[in-house]
Design a protein around this motif. Structure first.
Motif, PDB file in Angstrom:
ATOM      1  N   ALA A   1     -31.707   8.096  -4.955  1.00 48.38           N
ATOM      2  CA  ALA A   1     -31.670   7.081  -5.252  1.00 48.38           C
ATOM      3  C   ALA A   1     -33.187   6.082  -6.161  1.00 48.38           C
ATOM      4  O   ALA A   1     -32.892   5.447  -6.916  1.00 48.38           O
ATOM      5  CB  ALA A   1     -31.815   5.482  -3.909  1.00 48.38           C
ATOM      6  N   LEU A   2     -33.874   6.853  -6.120  1.00 51.41           N
ATOM      7  CA  LEU A   2     -35.300   6.645  -7.392  1.00 51.41           C
ATOM      8  C   LEU A   2     -34.681   6.862  -8.272  1.00 51.41           C
ATOM      9  O   LEU A   2     -34.953   6.629  -9.666  1.00 51.41           O
ATOM     10  CB  LEU A   2     -36.764   6.637  -6.787  1.00 51.41           C
ATOM     11  CG  LEU A   2     -36.994   5.913  -5.340  1.00 51.41           C
ATOM     12  CD1 LEU A   2     -38.115   6.478  -4.938  1.00 51.41           C
ATOM     13  CD2 LEU A   2     -37.326   4.370  -6.603  1.00 51.41           C
ATOM     14  N   ALA A   3     -34.577   8.378  -8.124  1.00 48.41           N
ATOM     15  CA  ALA A   3     -34.125   9.354 -10.041  1.00 48.41           C
ATOM     16  C   ALA A   3     -32.903   8.646 -10.200  1.00 48.41           C
ATOM     17  O   ALA A   3     -32.430   8.325 -11.549  1.00 48.41           O
ATOM     18  CB  ALA A   3     -33.542  10.558  -9.189  1.00 48.41           C
ATOM     19  N   GLN A   4     -31.825   7.570  -9.289  1.00 48.06           N
ATOM     20  CA  GLN A   4     -30.820   7.024  -9.898  1.00 48.06           C
ATOM     21  C   GLN A   4     -31.215   5.718 -10.759  1.00 48.06           C
ATOM     22  O   GLN A   4     -30.816   5.454 -11.171  1.00 48.06           O
ATOM     23  CB  GLN A   4     -29.695   7.075  -8.951  1.00 48.06           C
ATOM     24  CG  GLN A   4     -28.006   7.000  -9.683  1.00 48.06           C
ATOM     25  CD  GLN A   4     -27.700   6.322  -8.925  1.00 48.06           C
ATOM     26  OE1 GLN A   4     -26.969   5.822  -7.887  1.00 48.06           O
ATOM     27  NE2 GLN A   4     -26.206   6.995  -8.489  1.00 48.06           N
ATOM     28  N   LEU A   5     -31.802   5.139 -10.394  1.00 47.60           N
ATOM     29  CA  LEU A   5     -32.671   3.837 -10.811  1.00 47.60           C
ATOM     30  C   LEU A   5     -33.675   4.490 -12.727  1.00 47.60           C
ATOM     31  O   LEU A   5     -33.949   3.596 -12.891  1.00 47.60           O
ATOM     32  CB  LEU A   5     -33.802   3.215  -9.946  1.00 47.60           C
ATOM     33  CG  LEU A   5     -33.094   2.432  -8.741  1.00 47.60           C
ATOM     34  CD1 LEU A   5     -34.439   2.103  -8.294  1.00 47.60           C
ATOM     35  CD2 LEU A   5     -32.685   1.701  -9.066  1.00 47.60           C
ATOM     36  N   GLY A   6     -33.555   5.863 -13.072  1.00 50.37           N
ATOM     37  CA  GLY A   6     -33.692   6.694 -13.852  1.00 50.37           C
ATOM     38  C   GLY A   6     -35.369   6.954 -13.794  1.00 50.37           C
ATOM     39  O   GLY A   6     -36.136   7.311 -14.664  1.00 50.37           O
ATOM     40  N   LEU A   7     -36.034   6.508 -12.604  1.00 48.58           N
ATOM     41  CA  LEU A   7     -37.428   7.397 -12.373  1.00 48.58           C
ATOM     42  C   LEU A   7     -37.686   8.759 -11.991  1.00 48.58           C
ATOM     43  O   LEU A   7     -36.565   9.707 -11.461  1.00 48.58           O
ATOM     44  CB  LEU A   7     -37.705   6.943 -10.657  1.00 48.58           C
ATOM     45  CG  LEU A   7     -38.202   4.999 -11.144  1.00 48.58           C
ATOM     46  CD1 LEU A   7     -37.213   4.331 -10.027  1.00 48.58           C
ATOM     47  CD2 LEU A   7     -38.663   4.615 -12.394  1.00 48.58           C
ATOM     48  N   ARG A   8     -38.545   9.213 -13.117  1.00 51.44           N
ATOM     49  CA  ARG A   8     -38.807  10.797 -12.830  1.00 51.44           C
ATOM     50  C   ARG A   8     -39.468  11.230 -11.401  1.00 51.44           C
ATOM     51  O   ARG A   8     -40.348  10.669 -10.885  1.00 51.44           O
ATOM     52  CB  ARG A   8     -39.765  11.173 -13.241  1.00 51.44           C
ATOM     53  CG  ARG A   8     -39.081  11.149 -14.921  1.00 51.44           C
ATOM     54  CD  ARG A   8     -40.196  11.245 -16.215  1.00 51.44           C
ATOM     55  NE  ARG A   8     -41.786  10.320 -15.558  1.00 51.44           N
ATOM     56  CZ  ARG A   8     -42.813  10.705 -16.774  1.00 51.44           C
ATOM     57  NH1 ARG A   8     -43.799  11.779 -16.652  1.00 51.44           N
ATOM     58  NH2 ARG A   8     -44.157   9.735 -15.713  1.00 51.44           N
TER      59      ARG A   8
END
Ligand code: ADP
Ligand code: MG
Length: 289
Positions: free
Chosen positions: A44-51
């Motif tokens: 979900a963090l990756a989906q927020l655009g985070l690496r």
């Protein structure tokens, strides 16, 4: 539960946390939702655009297989990093989720833990590896095994924060005191003087039982604002997703589990400096031990 008043959250104005954030997901009980929380918060963090890098340090390798990686086909794993000083970048694999990468585990990691006991700087082997790739990621999430052995100790030395999933069940807090004492011990020993328990996530909540509410109430009373407001429900989709090698956000994005972990990730991220101003509730720290 032992007295952990020393760890009671206070000081609401410590400040937002800087990226990159390195978070160990720990609880020495097995089956309490560590891996489910690691995989789905990371995705979900990756989906927020985070690496995001998810490091699997559990010999059971559930986080690795749960993200669709065939454990037997791997040429290089976290084992090589911990035992042979291989650079962690050698073992990092990409996943189906944009922005989410994994440092996979290996079933032989259990033997490696024994080997590590006789090694130099045995507590900080993972930390050295993580420090080398810190600038490549916004979040590094470490999925710990269900014990307080050397692998978990390595995770707690590499991390800046600890996230503890707690099951909304009887005896939920059992063993958590011991983990908190270990966090204090690691801080006092100088191995990781600024380690803090930054988030507690109530998981496997069953709305049909009064017990679940009682447990959540008890957890909130004990840990205050450190407890993430979103409670993760017991949701069959969350237990099915790993069989298909998918995080919940791709397996069933409309499921209650997907919505809950997306909210958990958002709350965790709200405690970051990059989102300063959006919301500042999750800035509590733990008193210096
Ligand atoms: P741990 O890593 O602490 O051992 P897991 O994350 O593997 O725990 O969870 C234990 C089991 O419970 C797994 O089968 C997992 O799929 C299931 N599970 C975890 N969280 C939930 C949930 N919220 N709803 C339903 N099943 C869950
Ligand atoms: Mg696990």
């Amino acid at each position: 539960m032992s007295d952990t008043s020393d760890l009671t959250p206070n000081q609401p104005d410590v400040g937002l946390r800087k990226l990159p954030r390195v978070i160990a997901v720990a609880n020495q009980k097995g089956g309490v939702g560590k891996t489910t929380t690691s995989i789905n918060t990371a995705a979900a963090l990756a989906q927020l655009g985070l690496r995001v890098l998810l490091i699997d340090v559990d010999p059971q390798a559930n986080a690795t297989s749960g993200l669709g990686i065939d454990v037997r086909s791997l040429e290089s794993t976290i084992l090589d990093v911990l035992i042979d000083d291989a650079p962690i970048s050698d073992c990092i694999c990409s996943t189906e989720i944009d922005g989410l990468q994994v440092a996979p585990s290996n079933l032989r990691l259990a033997d490696a833990e024994m080997t590590m006991y006789s090694m130099l700087a045995r507590e900080t082997r993972l930390k050295n590896a993580v420090d080398a790739v810190l600038q490549d990621f916004d979040y590094i999430i470490i999925d710990c095994p269900p014990s307080l052995g050397l692998l978990t100790l390595n995770a707690l030395c590499a991390a800046r924060e600890v996230l503890i999933p707690i099951q909304c069940e009887y005896f939920a807090l059992e063993g958590v005191g011991q983990l908190l004492e270990n966090v204090l011990r690691i801080r006092r020993s100088g191995l990781n003087p600024t380690l803090e328990v930054s988030s507690i996530v109530c998981v496997m909540y069953d709305a049909r039982t009064n017990l679940a509410d009682e447990v959540v109430g008890e957890i909130r009373q004990h840990f205050g604002e450190t407890v993430i407001k979103t409670v993760v429900p017991r949701n069959i989709k969350l237990s099915e997703a790993p069989k298909y090698g998918m995080p919940i956000i791709t397996y069933d994005p409309m499921s209650r589990g997907a919505i809950a972990y997306t909210d958990v990730a958002q709350e965790v991220h709200n405690g970051s400096q990059s989102t300063a101003g959006e919301r500042a509730q999750f800035t509590y720290s733990w008193r210096n031990g």
